[in-house]
Design an enzyme around this catalytic site. Sequence first.
Site, PDB file in Angstrom:
ATOM      1  N   GLY A  40       0.862  -1.177   0.000  1.00  0.00           N
ATOM      2  CA  GLY A  40       0.000   0.000   0.000  1.00  0.00           C
ATOM      3  C   GLY A  40       0.895   1.222   0.000  1.00  0.00           C
ATOM      4  O   GLY A  40       1.381   1.624   1.043  1.00  0.00           O
ATOM      5  N   HIS A  41       1.164   1.754  -1.183  1.00  0.00           N
ATOM      6  CA  HIS A  41       2.087   2.888  -1.285  1.00  0.00           C
ATOM      7  C   HIS A  41       1.289   4.184  -1.366  1.00  0.00           C
ATOM      8  O   HIS A  41       0.552   4.410  -2.313  1.00  0.00           O
ATOM      9  CB  HIS A  41       3.010   2.713  -2.497  1.00  0.00           C
ATOM     10  CG  HIS A  41       3.961   1.565  -2.324  1.00  0.00           C
ATOM     11  ND1 HIS A  41       4.716   1.034  -3.328  1.00  0.00           N
ATOM     12  CD2 HIS A  41       4.271   0.839  -1.213  1.00  0.00           C
ATOM     13  CE1 HIS A  41       5.455   0.035  -2.840  1.00  0.00           C
ATOM     14  NE2 HIS A  41       5.195  -0.099  -1.566  1.00  0.00           N
ATOM     15  N   GLN A 228       7.020  -3.859   0.500  1.00  0.00           N
ATOM     16  CA  GLN A 228       7.299  -4.380   1.848  1.00  0.00           C
ATOM     17  C   GLN A 228       8.671  -3.848   2.311  1.00  0.00           C
ATOM     18  O   GLN A 228       9.028  -2.755   1.945  1.00  0.00           O
ATOM     19  CB  GLN A 228       7.232  -5.909   1.897  1.00  0.00           C
ATOM     20  CG  GLN A 228       5.824  -6.472   1.715  1.00  0.00           C
ATOM     21  CD  GLN A 228       5.351  -6.542   0.280  1.00  0.00           C
ATOM     22  OE1 GLN A 228       6.062  -7.051  -0.562  1.00  0.00           O
ATOM     23  NE2 GLN A 228       4.183  -6.034   0.001  1.00  0.00           N
ATOM     24  N   THR A 243       6.845 -11.835   4.509  1.00  0.00           N
ATOM     25  CA  THR A 243       6.001 -12.030   3.344  1.00  0.00           C
ATOM     26  C   THR A 243       6.570 -13.190   2.532  1.00  0.00           C
ATOM     27  O   THR A 243       7.560 -13.807   2.940  1.00  0.00           O
ATOM     28  CB  THR A 243       5.859 -10.720   2.535  1.00  0.00           C
ATOM     29  OG1 THR A 243       4.826 -10.902   1.553  1.00  0.00           O
ATOM     30  CG2 THR A 243       7.161 -10.303   1.864  1.00  0.00           C
TER      31      THR A 243
END
Length: 432
Positions: A40-41, A228, A243
């Site tokens: 989520g940038h 990430q 992840t």
Amino acid sequence: MTVSCVVGVQWGDEGKGKVIDFLTRGVQWVARFQGGANAGHTVVVGGDEFILHLIPSGILHPGVRCVIGNGVVVDPRALLAEIDELGRRGVRVDGRLLVSDRAHVVFPYHKAMDSLAESGAGEGQRLGTTRRGIGPAYADKARRTGVRVADLYDRPVLEACLRFNVRERNALLGSLADPRPPYHEDPDALLEEYRGLAEALRPYVADTVAEVHAAVERGETVLLEGAQGTLLDIDYGTYPYVTSSNTVAGAVCTGLGLPPRAIDRVVGVLKAYSTRVGEGPFPTEEPGGLGEHLRARGGEYGATTGRPRRCGWLDAVSVRHALRLDGVDELVLTKLDVLDEVETVRVCTAYRLGDRRVDHVPAARSDLAAVVPVYEDLPGWRATTDGVERFEDLPREARSYVDFLERLLGCPIGLISVGRRRDQVIVRGARD
Ligand code: IMP
């Protein structure tokens, strides 16, 4: 520099979206090489907030071409929703977005398996994933039962793959699912839906290896956007609380098809304190008042899931581990302003494990869970850094903090971010 790679050197959420947006000025290409819609940038443009999950943040710059490389796991529903949302907000992606034909596809059964593993996992087994199907999709890739983007256009291949996968997942998920009714997917309906999604994606699908190589050969500038953070890397992170992709800079080679020597510069993004979302060891976590203060001031809520992030002090032991793994040439320090009201700023300079001092990140889970941080305390600046444009104009203690981190980490800090807006960045001049 032609090819630069930007990676987070903590547990993600270092503020890479803003940094990539800033560094994209003058760049012709921005490419993702790992992860998926778990990212989520966040980028704030003129008061408007954009949160990008799969599409590289560079898309917000007109004329920049964006690549989703083969190392990314692509959820077509999520990608098309993101394209639509950008279109609604006036950002056109046509002719500027390329999706690798070798990227693996995330299907609903991946998300179902991810959610089930999370909700059904026993005490201490929960990872706190984003439930975007990332782990199961990479597992299918490694198991060689995955579907790649190119396969979406080959009906017999897609049909055979989906029949096998859906039958297997229906059996597995059906037997484990709780609460009822058990999970059930109809392979024919899935086949038709994904054939339709494939058609909608067709204009973007390309041989991105050839495209990126051609761009580099033409001398065009390329920014590689990590997702990430290094401490979530499947090999080097805090396994199993990681992840499912390699998040280190070297993953560019396998996730985009660029050879190691193609990367000219690695930029590490470092938040002025630490956060992590999800389960797993976090030696410098501050679960009490300080953590709450950082969360509130820093808006530390997951950009993908909205979960509150765990907050704590900067951990130089794990950051040094990351800098080495990524080969970071230069750091960008983000969210320095979040520390503006803190009286004493602490930095973890080593760990204590029993009666031993430890300067590295232990591999054994129980050791990592048991380490106690050794702190060095620095005076806070108790003054606003909002609106500061030059390093010299920062409060003295804030400058000392930056200098201290440079010395401790052995890496120059070239940019400092002091707010959410695009323009709230201090460019630090050359130092002796
Ligand atoms: P997954 O990637 O959804 O499987 O989640 C595995 C772990 O990585 C969890 O702790 C997530 O919270 C974390 N994670 C995944 N993506 C991000 C991210 O973009 N930022 C921060 N943490 C992430």
